[in-house]
Design a protein around this motif. Structure first.
Motif, PDB file in Angstrom:
ATOM      1  N   ALA A  96       0.832  -1.207   0.000  1.00  0.00           N
ATOM      2  CA  ALA A  96       0.000   0.000   0.000  1.00  0.00           C
ATOM      3  C   ALA A  96       0.867   1.257   0.000  1.00  0.00           C
ATOM      4  CB  ALA A  96      -0.942  -0.003   1.204  1.00  0.00           C
ATOM      5  N   ARG A  97       1.876   1.304   0.858  1.00  0.00           N
ATOM      6  CA  ARG A  97       2.771   2.474   0.897  1.00  0.00           C
ATOM      7  C   ARG A  97       3.434   2.701  -0.476  1.00  0.00           C
ATOM      8  NH1 ARG A  97       3.484   3.878   6.318  1.00  0.00           N
ATOM      9  NH2 ARG A  97       3.446   2.135   7.777  1.00  0.00           N
ATOM     10  N   ARG A  98       3.868   1.614  -1.068  1.00  0.00           N
ATOM     11  CA  ARG A  98       4.528   1.693  -2.379  1.00  0.00           C
ATOM     12  C   ARG A  98       3.579   2.251  -3.435  1.00  0.00           C
ATOM     13  NH1 ARG A  98       6.340  -3.773  -5.404  1.00  0.00           N
ATOM     14  NH2 ARG A  98       6.549  -2.940  -7.508  1.00  0.00           N
ATOM     15  N   LEU A  99       2.364   1.694  -3.499  1.00  0.00           N
ATOM     16  CA  LEU A  99       1.408   2.126  -4.512  1.00  0.00           C
ATOM     17  C   LEU A  99       0.943   3.567  -4.273  1.00  0.00           C
ATOM     18  CD1 LEU A  99      -0.669  -1.157  -4.961  1.00  0.00           C
ATOM     19  CD2 LEU A  99       1.098  -0.216  -6.488  1.00  0.00           C
ATOM     20  N   ILE A 100       0.712   3.919  -3.029  1.00  0.00           N
ATOM     21  CA  ILE A 100       0.343   5.304  -2.707  1.00  0.00           C
ATOM     22  C   ILE A 100       1.461   6.244  -3.141  1.00  0.00           C
ATOM     23  CG2 ILE A 100      -0.094   6.929  -0.819  1.00  0.00           C
ATOM     24  CD1 ILE A 100      -1.501   4.521   0.640  1.00  0.00           C
ATOM     25  N   GLY A 101       2.702   5.856  -2.852  1.00  0.00           N
ATOM     26  CA  GLY A 101       3.860   6.657  -3.245  1.00  0.00           C
ATOM     27  C   GLY A 101       3.991   6.814  -4.752  1.00  0.00           C
ATOM     28  N   GLU A 102       3.476   5.852  -5.501  1.00  0.00           N
ATOM     29  CA  GLU A 102       3.513   5.901  -6.970  1.00  0.00           C
ATOM     30  C   GLU A 102       2.296   6.618  -7.553  1.00  0.00           C
ATOM     31  OE1 GLU A 102       4.022   1.832  -8.237  1.00  0.00           O
ATOM     32  OE2 GLU A 102       6.039   1.708  -7.385  1.00  0.00           O
ATOM     33  N   GLY A 103       1.470   7.203  -6.684  1.00  0.00           N
ATOM     34  CA  GLY A 103       0.329   7.983  -7.149  1.00  0.00           C
ATOM     35  C   GLY A 103      -0.944   7.201  -7.393  1.00  0.00           C
ATOM     36  N   CYS A 104      -1.012   5.984  -6.913  1.00  0.00           N
ATOM     37  CA  CYS A 104      -2.230   5.199  -7.081  1.00  0.00           C
ATOM     38  C   CYS A 104      -3.333   5.727  -6.163  1.00  0.00           C
ATOM     39  CB  CYS A 104      -1.970   3.728  -6.773  1.00  0.00           C
ATOM     40  SG  CYS A 104      -0.804   2.988  -7.924  1.00  0.00           S
ATOM     41  N   ALA A 105      -4.548   5.769  -6.681  1.00  0.00           N
ATOM     42  CA  ALA A 105      -5.697   6.222  -5.891  1.00  0.00           C
ATOM     43  C   ALA A 105      -6.320   5.075  -5.115  1.00  0.00           C
ATOM     44  CB  ALA A 105      -6.747   6.849  -6.797  1.00  0.00           C
ATOM     45  N   GLY A 106      -6.146   3.846  -5.603  1.00  0.00           N
ATOM     46  CA  GLY A 106      -6.739   2.707  -4.923  1.00  0.00           C
ATOM     47  C   GLY A 106      -6.466   1.416  -5.659  1.00  0.00           C
ATOM     48  N   ILE A 107      -7.054   0.356  -5.131  1.00  0.00           N
ATOM     49  CA  ILE A 107      -6.826  -0.980  -5.676  1.00  0.00           C
ATOM     50  C   ILE A 107      -8.128  -1.761  -5.754  1.00  0.00           C
ATOM     51  CG2 ILE A 107      -4.429  -1.192  -4.929  1.00  0.00           C
ATOM     52  CD1 ILE A 107      -5.436  -2.758  -2.467  1.00  0.00           C
ATOM     53  N   LEU A 108      -8.134  -2.741  -6.616  1.00  0.00           N
ATOM     54  CA  LEU A 108      -9.115  -3.814  -6.594  1.00  0.00           C
ATOM     55  C   LEU A 108      -8.370  -5.016  -6.032  1.00  0.00           C
ATOM     56  CD1 LEU A 108     -10.692  -3.372 -10.138  1.00  0.00           C
ATOM     57  CD2 LEU A 108     -11.631  -2.605  -7.946  1.00  0.00           C
TER      58      LEU A 108
ATOM     59  N   PHE B 237      -9.920   2.529  -1.585  1.00  0.00           N
ATOM     60  CA  PHE B 237      -9.486   3.835  -2.079  1.00  0.00           C
ATOM     61  C   PHE B 237      -8.634   4.538  -1.034  1.00  0.00           C
ATOM     62  CE2 PHE B 237     -13.520   2.708  -3.992  1.00  0.00           C
ATOM     63  CZ  PHE B 237     -13.239   2.850  -5.330  1.00  0.00           C
ATOM     64  N   TRP B 238      -7.519   5.131  -1.495  1.00  0.00           N
ATOM     65  CA  TRP B 238      -6.667   5.963  -0.648  1.00  0.00           C
ATOM     66  C   TRP B 238      -6.857   7.438  -0.973  1.00  0.00           C
ATOM     67  CZ3 TRP B 238      -3.251   2.105  -3.192  1.00  0.00           C
ATOM     68  CH2 TRP B 238      -3.181   0.915  -2.455  1.00  0.00           C
ATOM     69  N   ARG B 239      -7.248   7.696  -2.200  1.00  0.00           N
ATOM     70  CA  ARG B 239      -7.569   9.069  -2.629  1.00  0.00           C
ATOM     71  C   ARG B 239      -8.927   9.020  -3.294  1.00  0.00           C
ATOM     72  NH1 ARG B 239      -2.569  10.022  -6.123  1.00  0.00           N
ATOM     73  NH2 ARG B 239      -4.215  10.509  -7.574  1.00  0.00           N
ATOM     74  N   TRP B 240      -9.832   9.858  -2.810  1.00  0.00           N
ATOM     75  CA  TRP B 240     -11.161   9.890  -3.392  1.00  0.00           C
ATOM     76  C   TRP B 240     -11.785  11.249  -3.125  1.00  0.00           C
ATOM     77  CZ3 TRP B 240      -9.864   7.510   1.103  1.00  0.00           C
ATOM     78  CH2 TRP B 240     -10.582   7.831   2.260  1.00  0.00           C
ATOM     79  N   SER B 241     -12.763  11.581  -3.967  1.00  0.00           N
ATOM     80  CA  SER B 241     -13.507  12.829  -3.836  1.00  0.00           C
ATOM     81  C   SER B 241     -14.862  12.634  -4.507  1.00  0.00           C
ATOM     82  CB  SER B 241     -12.730  13.987  -4.480  1.00  0.00           C
ATOM     83  OG  SER B 241     -12.797  13.891  -5.884  1.00  0.00           O
TER      84      SER B 241
END
Length: 174
Positions: free
Chosen positions: A117-129, A146-150
């Motif tokens: 999760a830290r790696r993907l967030i650091g790479e700009g990912c908003a979330g995962i399936l 989702f780590w980033r949502w609006s």
């Protein structure tokens, strides 16, 4: 590896928090399989039954009251961890995803799912399936985390409440 995902997802949560169905603060406070402590996350499921199963896993013998929500999603920067080719490209295994994250964290170590999760967030990912690992989950049950949502694209996760039934604040519980 990042892709756009759109559709409807579901979430069941404690009715007490019906006024804030998209906060992610509970996950930040307690951590989760795919969010380290302090990292807000919104956990949802692609099926209604999957959302119920996820929410009830702490209560295997007595189902507790839940508020069931739907969200309209139109989100860029998602990573599909149900795709074996993507897992291989990331150097991640199914065992990393399915790790006993709470036990690992309780021993003072970082769970592999948190490191991912830290790696993907650091790479700009908003979330995962990701596959569901809840007790009672059906084969093929998938969660969207989702780590980033609006409420608007490019990372839209919008609560469906066309009739305005949700409470606006905490005052409804007093």
């Amino acid at each position: 590896m990042k892709q756009h995902w759109a559709g409807v997802v579901y979430r069941a949560h404690h009715p007490r928090w019906a006024f804030a169905p998209d906060s992610g603060e509970g996950a930040a406070r307690f951590g989760g399989r795919f969010n380290p402590l302090g990292t807000p996350a919104l956990y949802t499921a692609l099926r209604l039954q999957g959302a119920w199963t996820e929410a009830q896993q702490g209560f295997p013998f007595k189902a507790q009251p839940m508020t069931l929500m739907a969200y309209q999603v139109d989100c860029a920067d998602m990573v599909d961890l149900t795709d074996a080719a993507i897992l291989a490209a990331l150097g991640v295994t199914g065992a990393d995803l399915a790790c006993a994250w709470e036990d690992v964290a309780d021993r003072g170590q970082e769970p592999p799912s948190w490191a991912l999760a830290r790696r993907l967030i650091g790479e700009g990912c908003a979330g995962i399936l990701a596959p569901s690992f809840a007790a009672g989950a059906q084969p093929g049950d998938v969660n969207a985390i989702f780590w980033r949502w609006s409420p608007v694209p490019p990372h839209q996760v919008q609560v469906v409440d066309d009739a305005g039934r949700l409470p606006r604040d905490d005052a409804s519980w007093r």
